[in-house]
Design an enzyme around this catalytic site. Structure first.
Site, short mmCIF file in Angstrom:
data_model
loop_
_atom_site.label_atom_id
_atom_site.label_comp_id
_atom_site.label_asym_id
_atom_site.label_seq_id
_atom_site.Cartn_x
_atom_site.Cartn_y
_atom_site.Cartn_z
N ASP A 92 45.40 38.29 34.91
CA ASP A 92 45.17 38.57 36.33
C ASP A 92 46.47 39.09 36.93
O ASP A 92 47.45 39.31 36.22
CB ASP A 92 44.69 37.32 37.06
CG ASP A 92 45.83 36.36 37.34
OD1 ASP A 92 46.77 36.32 36.51
OD2 ASP A 92 45.83 35.69 38.37
N TYR B 60 38.50 40.46 33.65
CA TYR B 60 39.25 39.23 33.95
C TYR B 60 38.33 38.01 34.04
O TYR B 60 38.57 36.99 33.40
CB TYR B 60 40.04 39.36 35.27
CG TYR B 60 40.38 38.00 35.80
CD1 TYR B 60 41.42 37.28 35.25
CD2 TYR B 60 39.58 37.39 36.77
CE1 TYR B 60 41.69 35.98 35.67
CE2 TYR B 60 39.85 36.11 37.20
CZ TYR B 60 40.90 35.41 36.65
OH TYR B 60 41.16 34.14 37.04
N GLU C 229 35.69 31.60 40.21
CA GLU C 229 36.32 32.85 39.79
C GLU C 229 35.85 34.02 40.65
O GLU C 229 36.63 34.91 40.99
CB GLU C 229 36.04 33.13 38.31
CG GLU C 229 36.73 32.16 37.36
CD GLU C 229 38.24 32.16 37.50
OE1 GLU C 229 38.80 33.12 38.05
OE2 GLU C 229 38.87 31.17 37.06
#
Length: 309
Positions: free
Chosen positions: A149, A131, A48
């Site tokens: 996102d 996020y 991520e």
DNA sequence: AATACGGGGAG
DNA sequence: CTCCCAGTATT
């Protein structure tokens, strides 16, 4: 109903929407290593961070090498920062590499070496924003946080909002809509998070969406409206001659040489960093080097040589 | 709410 | 050559 409570127009057939996207995802999802059920939460966190503003195809090889070299947060926490910055390679925004190591150290100190599942604890880690915290909770731990996102925003802007693109900045209305669209079943909700993102990445793309392959074609508000073009053309981000390019050139030279004597910095940066005709002024050089040092991405030795921390 | 922050591949 | 990418931190 309190008047201050904002309302969201309900989607006509949420169950049908969920089924369409989840069925499509079951057939077309990419086989990404961080989606493997055996991938540890650490691998999800690393992915991520790397994927923040960097496309999947460029992250893949760096992620594999990273996980092999530093399989746990403790491994990265103990690594020399210079090695971390070198391994980050050309993924861009190298401060993310710094934050990732800081996050690994925080995980060791605050969570016994295990990536936390709680979105609040995740959000407190360096480099982890709204996020990423939601994404790690959902993807690594099966906690159905609402993941929003750029892909999710675009899919909902089109399919539900009927506009070509979402607003410049994430709005409360978008978050509210995304939350309202979450499937009730936790497992469905977690798959939904990944599925909507995947749809945005593979079909409902920013530039030229492949609407003929979209499972939402028949229920897309944007298509129903005739696929109108974006209202305002986005302003392109400058690159050539910017501080970002110069900083990137210095980082590339440091990755290549390890250490840059003061009389060689500019020449090596220009060559390795491919500055071409954009020769920076003395003022820009000073500003960029000082910025890198201030950001912890480089240190200056007593003799003026530049190196990684 | 704006701005800074990399880098590369597709159109 | 412009646009865009699984955003975050700072001002």
């Amino acid at each position: 109903m309190p008047s201050h409570t904002p309302q969201t127009a309900p989607v006509a057939d949420p169950a049908g929407l969920h089924a369409a996207v989840l069925d499509w995802f079951a057939q077309h999802a990419r086989d990404l290593p961080w989606r493997d059920p055996d991938c540890p939460p650490w691998g999800v966190l690393v992915s991520e961070i790397m994927l923040q503003q960097t496309p999947v195809v460029r992250v893949l090889p760096r992620w594999r090498a990273w996980m092999e070299r530093w399989p746990t947060p403790a491994d990265l926490a103990a690594a020399p920062t210079a090695d971390v910055l070198t391994a980050w390679d050309r993924l861009g925004y190298p401060r993310r590499a710094l934050r990732l190591q800081e996050a690994a150290r925080a995980v060791v100190e605050r969570h016994g070496g295990g990536v936390p599942a709680d979105p609040v604890a995740l959000r407190a880690l360096p480099g982890v924003g709204e996020y990423t915290a939601a994404a790690v909770s959902s993807f690594a731990f099966g906690i159905p946080e609402t993941v929003v996102d750029t892909n999710v925003r675009r899919v909902f802007a089109r399919a539900v909002g009927g506009t070509a693109l979402p607003p410049k900045a994430l709005t409360r209305a978008e978050m509210r809509l995304a939350g309202a669209l979450m499937p009730a079943d936790p497992d469905d909700a977690n798959r939904w998070n990944a599925a909507v993102m995947e749809l945005g990445a593979l079909v409902c793309t920013a530039r030229s969406p492949a609407c003929e392959r979209c499972p939402l074609l028949e229920r897309c508000a944007w298509v129903a409206a005739g696929s109108p073009a974006p209202q305002i053309a986005p302003k392109g981000q400058a690159w050539a001659g910017t501080d970002r390019q110069v900083r990137g050139a210095v980082m590339a030279a440091l990755r290549a040489d390890g250490r840059l004597p003061p009389d060689a910095v500019r020449e090596r940066a220009a060559a390795v960093g491919r500055l071409g005709a954009h020769a920076p002024t003395d003022e820009q050089w000073e500003r960029c080097v000082a910025g890198l040092v201030r950001d912890g991405l480089a240190v200056a030795d007593d003799d003026g040589a530049l190196r990684f921390p």
